[in-house]
Design a protein around this motif. Sequence first.
Motif, PDB file in Angstrom:
ATOM      1  N   ALA A  94       0.473  -1.392   0.420  1.00 57.61           N
ATOM      2  CA  ALA A  94      -0.362  -0.133   0.167  1.00 57.61           C
ATOM      3  C   ALA A  94       0.732   1.254   0.142  1.00 57.61           C
ATOM      4  N   GLY A  95       0.687   2.444  -0.335  1.00 56.07           N
ATOM      5  CA  GLY A  95       1.433   3.585  -0.313  1.00 56.07           C
ATOM      6  C   GLY A  95       0.684   4.237   0.809  1.00 56.07           C
ATOM      7  N   LEU A  96       1.085   5.823   1.081  1.00 56.07           N
ATOM      8  CA  LEU A  96       0.846   6.341   1.987  1.00 56.07           C
ATOM      9  C   LEU A  96      -0.429   7.485   1.325  1.00 56.07           C
ATOM     10  N   ASN A  97      -1.294   7.602   2.695  1.00 51.00           N
ATOM     11  CA  ASN A  97      -2.312   8.187   1.646  1.00 51.00           C
ATOM     12  C   ASN A  97      -2.262   9.684   1.707  1.00 51.00           C
ATOM     13  N   THR A  98      -2.370   9.590   0.469  1.00 45.97           N
ATOM     14  CA  THR A  98      -2.245  10.943  -0.358  1.00 45.97           C
ATOM     15  C   THR A  98      -3.165  11.822  -1.330  1.00 45.97           C
ATOM     16  N   PRO A  99      -3.057  12.593  -1.643  1.00 41.96           N
ATOM     17  CA  PRO A  99      -4.805  13.126  -2.411  1.00 41.96           C
ATOM     18  C   PRO A  99      -3.548  13.261  -3.307  1.00 41.96           C
ATOM     19  N   ILE A 100      -4.341  12.632  -5.076  1.00 39.69           N
ATOM     20  CA  ILE A 100      -4.228  13.098  -6.281  1.00 39.69           C
ATOM     21  C   ILE A 100      -3.138  14.141  -6.354  1.00 39.69           C
ATOM     22  N   PHE A 101      -3.263  15.349  -5.834  1.00 41.84           N
ATOM     23  CA  PHE A 101      -3.245  16.467  -6.548  1.00 41.84           C
ATOM     24  C   PHE A 101      -1.610  16.808  -5.530  1.00 41.84           C
ATOM     25  N   GLN A 102      -1.423  15.613  -4.590  1.00 42.50           N
ATOM     26  CA  GLN A 102       0.451  15.693  -4.466  1.00 42.50           C
ATOM     27  C   GLN A 102       1.163  14.686  -5.422  1.00 42.50           C
ATOM     28  N   LEU A 103       0.143  13.596  -5.325  1.00 43.62           N
ATOM     29  CA  LEU A 103       0.684  12.194  -5.072  1.00 43.62           C
ATOM     30  C   LEU A 103       2.188  12.391  -6.807  1.00 43.62           C
ATOM     31  N   GLU A 104       3.008  11.992  -6.490  1.00 39.45           N
ATOM     32  CA  GLU A 104       4.250  12.147  -7.055  1.00 39.45           C
ATOM     33  C   GLU A 104       4.268  10.730  -8.209  1.00 39.45           C
ATOM     34  N   GLN A 154      -5.610   7.123  -1.614  1.00 36.14           N
ATOM     35  CA  GLN A 154      -5.134   5.703  -2.090  1.00 36.14           C
ATOM     36  C   GLN A 154      -5.470   5.232  -3.268  1.00 36.14           C
ATOM     37  N   SER A 155      -5.905   6.309  -3.803  1.00 34.33           N
ATOM     38  CA  SER A 155      -5.957   6.234  -5.209  1.00 34.33           C
ATOM     39  C   SER A 155      -5.127   5.076  -6.539  1.00 34.33           C
ATOM     40  N   HIS A 156      -3.683   5.512  -5.796  1.00 36.81           N
ATOM     41  CA  HIS A 156      -2.633   4.994  -6.417  1.00 36.81           C
ATOM     42  C   HIS A 156      -2.801   3.054  -6.236  1.00 36.81           C
ATOM     43  N   TYR A 157      -3.015   2.736  -4.563  1.00 39.25           N
ATOM     44  CA  TYR A 157      -3.532   1.436  -4.465  1.00 39.25           C
ATOM     45  C   TYR A 157      -4.596   1.068  -4.802  1.00 39.25           C
ATOM     46  N   GLN A 193       0.232  -6.274   8.845  1.00 35.17           N
ATOM     47  CA  GLN A 193       1.486  -5.528   8.890  1.00 35.17           C
ATOM     48  C   GLN A 193       0.303  -4.295   7.870  1.00 35.17           C
ATOM     49  N   MET A 194       0.128  -4.709   6.967  1.00 37.37           N
ATOM     50  CA  MET A 194      -0.110  -3.413   5.935  1.00 37.37           C
ATOM     51  C   MET A 194      -0.525  -2.633   6.099  1.00 37.37           C
ATOM     52  N   ILE A 195      -1.665  -3.083   7.371  1.00 36.88           N
ATOM     53  CA  ILE A 195      -2.496  -1.711   8.364  1.00 36.88           C
ATOM     54  C   ILE A 195      -2.140  -1.164   9.698  1.00 36.88           C
ATOM     55  N   ALA A 196      -1.002  -1.801   9.554  1.00 41.53           N
ATOM     56  CA  ALA A 196      -0.038  -1.412  11.018  1.00 41.53           C
ATOM     57  C   ALA A 196      -0.279   0.075  11.227  1.00 41.53           C
ATOM     58  N   GLU A 201      -8.402   6.080  14.847  1.00 45.84           N
ATOM     59  CA  GLU A 201      -9.908   6.845  14.256  1.00 45.84           C
ATOM     60  C   GLU A 201      -9.902   5.737  13.082  1.00 45.84           C
ATOM     61  N   ALA A 202      -9.059   5.961  11.756  1.00 42.58           N
ATOM     62  CA  ALA A 202      -9.184   5.461  10.491  1.00 42.58           C
ATOM     63  C   ALA A 202      -9.858   3.853  10.940  1.00 42.58           C
ATOM     64  N   LYS A 203      -9.482   3.346  11.896  1.00 42.43           N
ATOM     65  CA  LYS A 203     -10.399   2.164  11.557  1.00 42.43           C
ATOM     66  C   LYS A 203     -11.340   1.724  12.961  1.00 42.43           C
ATOM     67  N   GLN A 204     -11.174   3.193  13.454  1.00 45.08           N
ATOM     68  CA  GLN A 204     -12.431   2.995  14.548  1.00 45.08           C
ATOM     69  C   GLN A 204     -13.686   3.824  13.584  1.00 45.08           C
ATOM     70  N   ASP A 205     -13.539   4.238  12.876  1.00 40.60           N
ATOM     71  CA  ASP A 205     -14.733   4.469  11.163  1.00 40.60           C
ATOM     72  C   ASP A 205     -14.868   3.321  10.907  1.00 40.60           C
ATOM     73  N   TYR A 206     -14.085   2.068  10.292  1.00 40.54           N
ATOM     74  CA  TYR A 206     -14.208   1.584   9.735  1.00 40.54           C
ATOM     75  C   TYR A 206     -15.389   0.000  10.106  1.00 40.54           C
ATOM     76  N   PHE A 207     -14.900  -0.123  11.606  1.00 47.80           N
ATOM     77  CA  PHE A 207     -15.335  -0.653  12.464  1.00 47.80           C
ATOM     78  C   PHE A 207     -16.580  -0.383  12.870  1.00 47.80           C
ATOM     79  N   SER A 208     -16.768   0.888  12.992  1.00 50.67           N
ATOM     80  CA  SER A 208     -18.311   1.139  13.222  1.00 50.67           C
ATOM     81  C   SER A 208     -19.319   1.196  11.362  1.00 50.67           C
ATOM     82  N   LYS A 209     -18.672   0.439  10.582  1.00 53.56           N
ATOM     83  CA  LYS A 209     -19.235   0.102   8.723  1.00 53.56           C
ATOM     84  C   LYS A 209     -19.621  -0.914   8.969  1.00 53.56           C
TER      85      LYS A 209
END
Length: 250
Positions: A94-104, A154-157, A193-196, A201-209
């Motif tokens: 996976a990559g770093l969380n990056t908005p598309i307009f900053q993604l190298e 994670q548009s690249h992923y 390891q990938m989601i380490a 907060e993101a995990k919690q948000d997912y979990f609740s859904k």
Amino acid sequence: MEFGVKGKVALVTGAGGGIGGSIAQYLNQENAFVYLIDRDEKGLNDVLNNLPNQELAKVIPLDITDYNAVKTVIDDIALNHATPEIVVNAAGIAGLNTPIFQLEEEDFNRIVKVNLNGTYNIIRHASLHMVELGRGKIINIASMAGVAGSNLFQSHYAASKGGVISLTRSVAKELGPKGINVNAIAPGVIETQMIAGMKSEAKQDYFSKIPLQRIGNPEDVGKVALFLASDLSIYMTGQILNVDGGIVMA
Ligand SMILES: NC(=O)c1ccc[n+]([C@@H]2O[C@H](COP(=O)([O-])OP(=O)(O)OC[C@H]3O[C@@H](n4cnc5c(N)ncnc54)[C@H](O)[C@@H]3O)[C@@H](O)[C@H]2O)c1
């Protein structure tokens, strides 16, 4: 229950990681001979040491982005052992969380090179031998991000996994007449390891859904991969199985 994988040669990439390691475990438990492939040699040996039938396994350190090295490894297995009848593509990054307009460009290419080109490299070289044999099972590990798009910048992923899904369906159409089943699994959030690095907060948000109310574990995916590798799924091809606790509906 007989799964019909006993005595078959299997090749699992990403076998030094969480999901690939679990898939290798399930196949080895059912007496398939498993080639464990990963660029992480330590991860490979850790998985090997926990297999129930270690005499039915071999580790091969390999970078799946190296087209020629992949060819050499697969040809060698086919020539000196047997054609891999079960091929699982679980290596990925996976990559770093990056908005598309900053993604190298470099980051976009790096993710696609492993997740999509790496999967292509393995299928390209393994399918040649499978076609000669006239049977086989190919299982690709995609992602719910490839099905629904990424919620995490994670548009690249997501694009790489969308590519894996399209590759799965196209190759399924091509190889079906040759006796080869090609399917994919689209996992949701799985504790590896990938989601380490995933923020709590993101995990919690997912979990609740998640309708099934928990984050997945590698075994949740391993079991479905065994099903796809087995005779139980013999009339399935080109399918993308969501193993995500139902989150893709959220
Ligand atoms: N964990 C999740 O939440 C999740 C969700 C959806 C999809 N997936 C996918 O599942 C697959 C397995 O991931 P995981 O969660 O087990 O993560 P992981 O990090 O535990 O395992 C990935 C493995 O791939 C290997 N790898 C990476 N690049 C490689 C290369 N170039 N050559 C060879 N090996 C390479 C790594 O060394 C690692 O062992 C990946 O394709 C991932 O994208 C994971």
